[in-house]
Design a protein around this motif. Structure first.
Motif, PDB file in Angstrom:
ATOM      1  N   PHE A  71       0.856  -1.192   0.000  1.00 30.01           N
ATOM      2  CA  PHE A  71       0.000   0.000   0.000  1.00 30.01           C
ATOM      3  C   PHE A  71       0.892   1.242   0.000  1.00 30.01           C
ATOM      4  N   GLN A  72       0.635   2.137  -0.935  1.00 30.71           N
ATOM      5  CA  GLN A  72       1.534   3.278  -1.105  1.00 30.71           C
ATOM      6  C   GLN A  72       1.589   4.180   0.119  1.00 30.71           C
ATOM      7  N   ALA A  73       0.504   4.268   0.873  1.00 34.07           N
ATOM      8  CA  ALA A  73       0.529   5.092   2.086  1.00 34.07           C
ATOM      9  C   ALA A  73       1.517   4.514   3.102  1.00 34.07           C
ATOM     10  N   VAL A  74       1.620   3.190   3.161  1.00 36.00           N
ATOM     11  CA  VAL A  74       2.601   2.556   4.045  1.00 36.00           C
ATOM     12  C   VAL A  74       4.018   2.830   3.524  1.00 36.00           C
ATOM     13  N   GLN A  75       4.193   2.830   2.204  1.00 35.30           N
ATOM     14  CA  GLN A  75       5.503   3.175   1.654  1.00 35.30           C
ATOM     15  C   GLN A  75       5.877   4.626   1.977  1.00 35.30           C
ATOM     16  N   GLU A  76       4.896   5.519   1.935  1.00 43.91           N
ATOM     17  CA  GLU A  76       5.142   6.910   2.331  1.00 43.91           C
ATOM     18  C   GLU A  76       5.608   6.966   3.793  1.00 43.91           C
ATOM     19  N   ALA A  77       4.953   6.177   4.642  1.00 42.15           N
ATOM     20  CA  ALA A  77       5.370   6.118   6.047  1.00 42.15           C
ATOM     21  C   ALA A  77       6.778   5.545   6.160  1.00 42.15           C
ATOM     22  N   GLY A  78       7.104   4.581   5.303  1.00 43.83           N
ATOM     23  CA  GLY A  78       8.452   4.019   5.283  1.00 43.83           C
ATOM     24  C   GLY A  78       9.498   5.050   4.920  1.00 43.83           C
ATOM     25  N   ILE A  79       9.153   5.938   4.009  1.00 40.77           N
ATOM     26  CA  ILE A  79      10.074   7.026   3.651  1.00 40.77           C
ATOM     27  C   ILE A  79      10.333   7.899   4.877  1.00 40.77           C
ATOM     28  N   ALA A  80       9.258   8.213   5.604  1.00 41.09           N
ATOM     29  CA  ALA A  80       9.417   9.027   6.816  1.00 41.09           C
ATOM     30  C   ALA A  80      10.337   8.336   7.812  1.00 41.09           C
ATOM     31  N   ALA A  81      10.209   7.020   7.930  1.00 40.09           N
ATOM     32  CA  ALA A  81      11.062   6.274   8.855  1.00 40.09           C
ATOM     33  C   ALA A  81      12.523   6.356   8.433  1.00 40.09           C
ATOM     34  N   LEU A  82      12.790   6.092   7.169  1.00 38.49           N
ATOM     35  CA  LEU A  82      14.164   6.039   6.687  1.00 38.49           C
ATOM     36  C   LEU A  82      14.846   7.410   6.688  1.00 38.49           C
ATOM     37  N   GLU A  83      14.038   8.454   6.698  1.00 34.28           N
ATOM     38  CA  GLU A  83      14.601   9.814   6.710  1.00 34.28           C
ATOM     39  C   GLU A  83      14.721  10.396   8.114  1.00 34.28           C
ATOM     40  N   MET A  84      14.328   9.644   9.132  1.00 34.56           N
ATOM     41  CA  MET A  84      14.398  10.140  10.503  1.00 34.56           C
ATOM     42  C   MET A  84      15.840  10.238  10.975  1.00 34.56           C
ATOM     43  N   GLU A  85      16.069  11.127  11.914  1.00 39.36           N
ATOM     44  CA  GLU A  85      17.382  11.218  12.550  1.00 39.36           C
ATOM     45  C   GLU A  85      17.680   9.932  13.315  1.00 39.36           C
ATOM     46  N   ASP A  86      18.942   9.542  13.364  1.00 32.71           N
ATOM     47  CA  ASP A  86      19.304   8.301  14.051  1.00 32.71           C
ATOM     48  C   ASP A  86      19.050   8.394  15.553  1.00 32.71           C
ATOM     49  N   SER A  87      18.890   9.599  16.067  1.00 29.93           N
ATOM     50  CA  SER A  87      18.645   9.756  17.502  1.00 29.93           C
ATOM     51  C   SER A  87      17.362   9.042  17.923  1.00 29.93           C
ATOM     52  N   VAL A  88      16.400   8.931  16.998  1.00 28.29           N
ATOM     53  CA  VAL A  88      15.150   8.237  17.312  1.00 28.29           C
ATOM     54  C   VAL A  88      15.430   6.760  17.559  1.00 28.29           C
ATOM     55  N   VAL A  89      16.212   6.142  16.663  1.00 24.79           N
ATOM     56  CA  VAL A  89      16.548   4.731  16.815  1.00 24.79           C
ATOM     57  C   VAL A  89      17.486   4.531  18.000  1.00 24.79           C
ATOM     58  N   GLU A  90      18.361   5.497  18.247  1.00 21.68           N
ATOM     59  CA  GLU A  90      19.279   5.400  19.384  1.00 21.68           C
ATOM     60  C   GLU A  90      18.502   5.355  20.698  1.00 21.68           C
ATOM     61  N   THR A  91      17.410   6.103  20.785  1.00 18.70           N
ATOM     62  CA  THR A  91      16.564   6.072  21.974  1.00 18.70           C
ATOM     63  C   THR A  91      15.975   4.668  22.176  1.00 18.70           C
ATOM     64  N   ILE A  92      15.540   4.056  21.086  1.00 17.03           N
ATOM     65  CA  ILE A  92      14.998   2.693  21.163  1.00 17.03           C
ATOM     66  C   ILE A  92      16.085   1.722  21.610  1.00 17.03           C
ATOM     67  N   ARG A  93      17.286   1.866  21.037  1.00 17.39           N
ATOM     68  CA  ARG A  93      18.406   0.991  21.416  1.00 17.39           C
ATOM     69  C   ARG A  93      18.711   1.099  22.903  1.00 17.39           C
ATOM     70  N   LYS A  94      18.675   2.293  23.434  1.00 17.98           N
ATOM     71  CA  LYS A  94      18.988   2.490  24.853  1.00 17.98           C
ATOM     72  C   LYS A  94      17.967   1.783  25.742  1.00 17.98           C
ATOM     73  N   ILE A  95      16.710   1.773  25.313  1.00 18.62           N
ATOM     74  CA  ILE A  95      15.673   1.085  26.085  1.00 18.62           C
ATOM     75  C   ILE A  95      15.952  -0.411  26.109  1.00 18.62           C
ATOM     76  N   TYR A  96      16.274  -0.984  24.940  1.00 25.50           N
ATOM     77  CA  TYR A  96      16.574  -2.418  24.884  1.00 25.50           C
ATOM     78  C   TYR A  96      17.847  -2.750  25.668  1.00 25.50           C
ATOM     79  N   GLN A  97      18.829  -1.841  25.615  1.00 24.61           N
ATOM     80  CA  GLN A  97      20.060  -2.115  26.350  1.00 24.61           C
ATOM     81  C   GLN A  97      19.804  -2.099  27.856  1.00 24.61           C
ATOM     82  N   GLU A  98      18.953  -1.195  28.319  1.00 25.90           N
ATOM     83  CA  GLU A  98      18.586  -1.170  29.738  1.00 25.90           C
ATOM     84  C   GLU A  98      17.901  -2.482  30.126  1.00 25.90           C
TER      85      GLU A  98
END
Length: 386
Positions: free
Chosen positions: A270-297
């Motif tokens: 679904f193209q709307a999901v692909q649009e959301a995927g673009i938003a994900a791939l263009e996000m700053e890595d700080s967003v994913v780093e926050t997730i990583r820190k939660i898993y590391q804790e």
């Protein structure tokens, strides 16, 4: 039923879900450490992009089979930024309905009845299932603790290697969390060239790493694009398991083969999901780093607790899985059943990932630290020790 269905083992995680639902019906307070499904929400910018795109009538029609070019461009830009790998978005990127779908369909493009696919044991069950669907034979390379749970390519008999069409590898690994380095990937390229084998690298957990030690991409290694492809998913990195979007990149001829299968069997994402995927791939890595820190804790909560209970377990360098030896003399399925009956903790038996997974269970880090502490407390009170 067709023979391919009769010979197919029960899908591991469907069986675990059945066990979990039965325990819930019995009124038990389940702590689910079985399936790797992130409990954290999808980041808000991704959701907002979906909401806007879903209102656009242009996205309500069939998408292109290979995926929207803007999404594939976002993938190629992400690869350049993350791994310094250059990809042609038009011929070296293919959109998937999640990486599981692409991996499952992959053998249909390259395996004839009787052909061999190489894969690890323990390993993600879909490698074997896809090979069975294509009429192929699976050859399992055991992952051993003394080798850091990396496959020993030299152990593969020459006649098996010559008959093989595909080599499935997975780093960071599910279920062991083992992470390959460039040296291992270089050896894989050499092996694939020697025997004319297609390499299919499953990199779904590449962004779930700890202590700042980023796993390399297979495509970073010289010659990798000549012999193979790399599967990726937005599911784990951005907490999008239910969204069903992923991609595969690399050798254009290999992607064309998989694309021909997909164009006959599905109608794209679904193209709307692909649009959301673009938003994900263009996000700053700080967003994913926050997730990583939660898993590391969470990792740093669970591992010491298990060690205190006598389990010989080491902190995983990546993924959100913990690979735990069972107590001496207890089979993995029996230990899983014991944990469920005595503590209402759902885990995954290592045998479900292949024969070489016997003697281990897998736990996930996809619940909060309080629930992990509760799980450890239940195990201690029940007298369960390593």
């Amino acid at each position: 039923m067709a023979d391919r269905i009769k010979h197919l083992p029960p899908y591991l995680f469907a069986a675990i879900d059945k066990m979990k639902q039965e325990a819930i019906r019995q009124g038990k307070d389940i702590i689910n450490l079985g399936v790797g499904d992130p409990d954290l929400p999808t980041p808000a910018p991704i959701i907002h992009r979906l909401q806007k795109a879903a209102e656009d009538p242009r996205n309500h029609q069939y998408p292109s089979y290979e995926g929207m070019l803007p999404f594939r461009k976002a993938v190629s830009n992400w690869y350049k930024r993350r791994f310094n790998v250059t990809l042609d978005p038009e011929s070296e990127v293919l959109t998937l309905i999640g990486s599981k779908e692409g991996i499952g369909h992959f053998p249909l493009a390259f395996i004839n009845p009787g052909d061999v696919a190489l894969m690890t044991s323990p390993g993600y069950p879909v490698y074997h299932a896809g090979t069975l669907f294509a009429g192929g034979k699976s050859y399992f390379i055991p992952l051993k603790a003394e080798r850091g749970f990396l496959p020993d390519l030299a152990s593969i008999p020459t006649e098996v290697a010559k008959a093989a069409k595909i080599l499935f590898i997975n780093s960071p690994n599910n279920p062991t969390a083992a992470t390959a380095d460039r040296g291992f990937f270089s050896a894989v390229v050499e092996f694939a060239k020697r025997y004319n084998i297609i390499v299919a690298h499953d990199a779904a957990y590449s962004e779930m790493f700890y202590d700042g030690k980023r796993p390399p991409s297979f495509l970073e290694v010289e010659g990798a694009k000549e012999v193979g492809v790399e599967f990726h998913s937005l599911s784990k990195t951005y907490n999008m398991t239910g969204w069903r979007i992923g991609f595969v990149v690399g050798n254009r001829e290999v992607l064309a083969g998989l694309g021909k299968i997909k164009s006959n069997l599905d109608s794209g994402v679904f193209q709307a999901v692909q649009e959301a995927g673009i938003a994900a791939l263009e996000m700053e890595d700080s967003v994913v780093e926050t997730i990583r820190k939660i898993y590391q804790e969470r990792r740093d909560t669970l591992i010491p607790g298990l060690q205190k209970l006598g389990f010989k377990v080491t902190p995983p360098p990546a993924s959100f899985y913990v690979w735990i030896p069972t107590p001496a003399g207890i089979a993995s399925a029996d230990f899983t059943a014991l944990l469920l009956s005595k503590t209402a903790i759902v885990t995954t038996p290592g045998k479900g990932f292949g024969d070489a997974g016997e003697g281990y269970i897998r736990m996930t880090l996809t619940v909060g630290t309080e629930r992990l502490e509760e799980a450890l407390d239940r195990m201690e009170k029940s007298g369960i020790r390593g």
